[in-house]
Design a protein around this motif. Structure first.
Motif, short mmCIF file in Angstrom:
data_model
loop_
_atom_site.label_atom_id
_atom_site.label_comp_id
_atom_site.label_asym_id
_atom_site.label_seq_id
_atom_site.Cartn_x
_atom_site.Cartn_y
_atom_site.Cartn_z
N MET A 1 0.84 -1.19 0.00
CA MET A 1 0.00 0.00 0.00
C MET A 1 0.89 1.25 0.00
N SER A 2 0.32 2.35 -0.38
CA SER A 2 1.08 3.59 -0.50
C SER A 2 1.03 4.39 0.80
N GLU A 3 1.88 5.39 0.88
CA GLU A 3 1.88 6.29 2.03
C GLU A 3 0.50 6.96 2.17
N LEU A 4 -0.10 7.31 1.05
CA LEU A 4 -1.43 7.92 1.06
C LEU A 4 -2.44 6.99 1.71
N THR A 5 -2.47 5.75 1.26
CA THR A 5 -3.41 4.77 1.81
C THR A 5 -3.15 4.53 3.28
N ASP A 6 -1.89 4.38 3.64
CA ASP A 6 -1.54 4.16 5.05
C ASP A 6 -2.00 5.32 5.92
N ARG A 7 -1.76 6.52 5.46
CA ARG A 7 -2.14 7.72 6.22
C ARG A 7 -3.65 7.78 6.43
N ILE A 8 -4.40 7.55 5.37
CA ILE A 8 -5.85 7.65 5.46
C ILE A 8 -6.44 6.48 6.24
N SER A 9 -5.87 5.32 6.05
CA SER A 9 -6.32 4.14 6.80
C SER A 9 -6.20 4.39 8.30
N ALA A 10 -5.06 4.91 8.74
CA ALA A 10 -4.84 5.18 10.16
C ALA A 10 -5.75 6.30 10.67
N ALA A 11 -5.87 7.37 9.91
CA ALA A 11 -6.65 8.52 10.36
C ALA A 11 -8.15 8.21 10.46
N ALA A 12 -8.65 7.38 9.54
CA ALA A 12 -10.09 7.12 9.49
C ALA A 12 -10.47 5.76 10.09
N SER A 13 -9.49 5.06 10.64
CA SER A 13 -9.73 3.73 11.22
C SER A 13 -10.38 2.79 10.20
N LEU A 14 -9.73 2.69 9.04
CA LEU A 14 -10.21 1.84 7.95
C LEU A 14 -9.13 0.82 7.60
N THR A 15 -9.55 -0.28 7.00
CA THR A 15 -8.55 -1.18 6.44
C THR A 15 -7.87 -0.46 5.28
N PRO A 16 -6.65 -0.83 4.97
CA PRO A 16 -5.99 -0.19 3.82
C PRO A 16 -6.79 -0.36 2.53
N THR B 1 -13.08 12.49 7.16
CA THR B 1 -11.67 12.29 7.45
C THR B 1 -10.90 11.90 6.18
N VAL B 2 -11.45 10.99 5.40
CA VAL B 2 -10.80 10.58 4.15
C VAL B 2 -10.60 11.80 3.26
N GLY B 3 -11.65 12.60 3.10
CA GLY B 3 -11.55 13.80 2.26
C GLY B 3 -10.51 14.78 2.77
N GLU B 4 -10.55 15.07 4.06
CA GLU B 4 -9.61 16.04 4.63
C GLU B 4 -8.17 15.55 4.54
N GLU B 5 -7.96 14.28 4.83
CA GLU B 5 -6.61 13.72 4.76
C GLU B 5 -6.08 13.68 3.33
N PHE B 6 -6.96 13.34 2.38
CA PHE B 6 -6.53 13.35 0.99
C PHE B 6 -6.12 14.76 0.58
N VAL B 7 -6.92 15.74 0.91
CA VAL B 7 -6.62 17.12 0.53
C VAL B 7 -5.28 17.55 1.14
N ALA B 8 -5.07 17.27 2.41
CA ALA B 8 -3.81 17.65 3.06
C ALA B 8 -2.63 16.97 2.38
N PHE B 9 -2.76 15.69 2.07
CA PHE B 9 -1.68 14.95 1.42
C PHE B 9 -1.43 15.49 0.02
N ALA B 10 -2.49 15.74 -0.73
CA ALA B 10 -2.35 16.26 -2.08
C ALA B 10 -1.65 17.62 -2.07
N LYS B 11 -1.96 18.45 -1.09
CA LYS B 11 -1.32 19.77 -1.01
C LYS B 11 0.18 19.65 -0.72
N LEU B 12 0.60 18.58 -0.06
CA LEU B 12 2.02 18.36 0.18
C LEU B 12 2.77 18.02 -1.11
#
Length: 116
Positions: free
Chosen positions: A1-16, A84-95
């Motif tokens: 899995m990617s850093e993006l998926t790992d980040r969002i999985s952890a933040a939103a308590s989801l499986t990768p 959470t998924v939306g917010e985390e994606f936006v933050a990651f994309a801005k990086l």
């Protein structure tokens, strides 16, 4: 899995897998609802975004934002996780792309505004 998926999985308590499909569906919706080139710039510039998009398959969004919500809830996400998924994606994309491009891409789909 990617850093993006790992980040969002952890933040939103989801499986990768669920995180990747959620991201993919959001990106597919963004792509289907906008003709602004900034959307493709965000997808190309955000590591893991293209993989997530492929994991979503070829979803149909005939019902607009409600269809997207239905797909995300069908993955087992609640409203808090969707946000959470939306917010985390936006933050990651801005990086990885510039903030103005991400803002323009999101602004090209007004229906997403309440969720990101």
């Amino acid at each position: 899995m990617s850093e993006l998926t790992d980040r969002i999985s952890a933040a939103a308590s989801l499986t990768p897998e669920a995180a990747e499909q959620a991201i993919g569906n959001i990106l597919a919706f963004l792509r289907s609802e906008s003709d602004d080139p900034s959307v493709e710039t965000v997808i190309a510039g955000t590591p893991g975004a293209s993989d997530a998009l492929r994991s979503a398959g070829d979803p149909e969004f005939g019902g607009g934002i409600m269809a997207l919500g239905g797909k995300l809830m069908g993955l087992g996400l609640d409203m808090g996780q969707i946000r959470t998924v939306g917010e985390e994606f936006v933050a990651f994309a801005k990086l990885h792309t510039d903030e103005a491009t991400v803002t323009r891409a999101l602004g090209s789909v007004p229906a997403l505004a309440p969720f990101v």
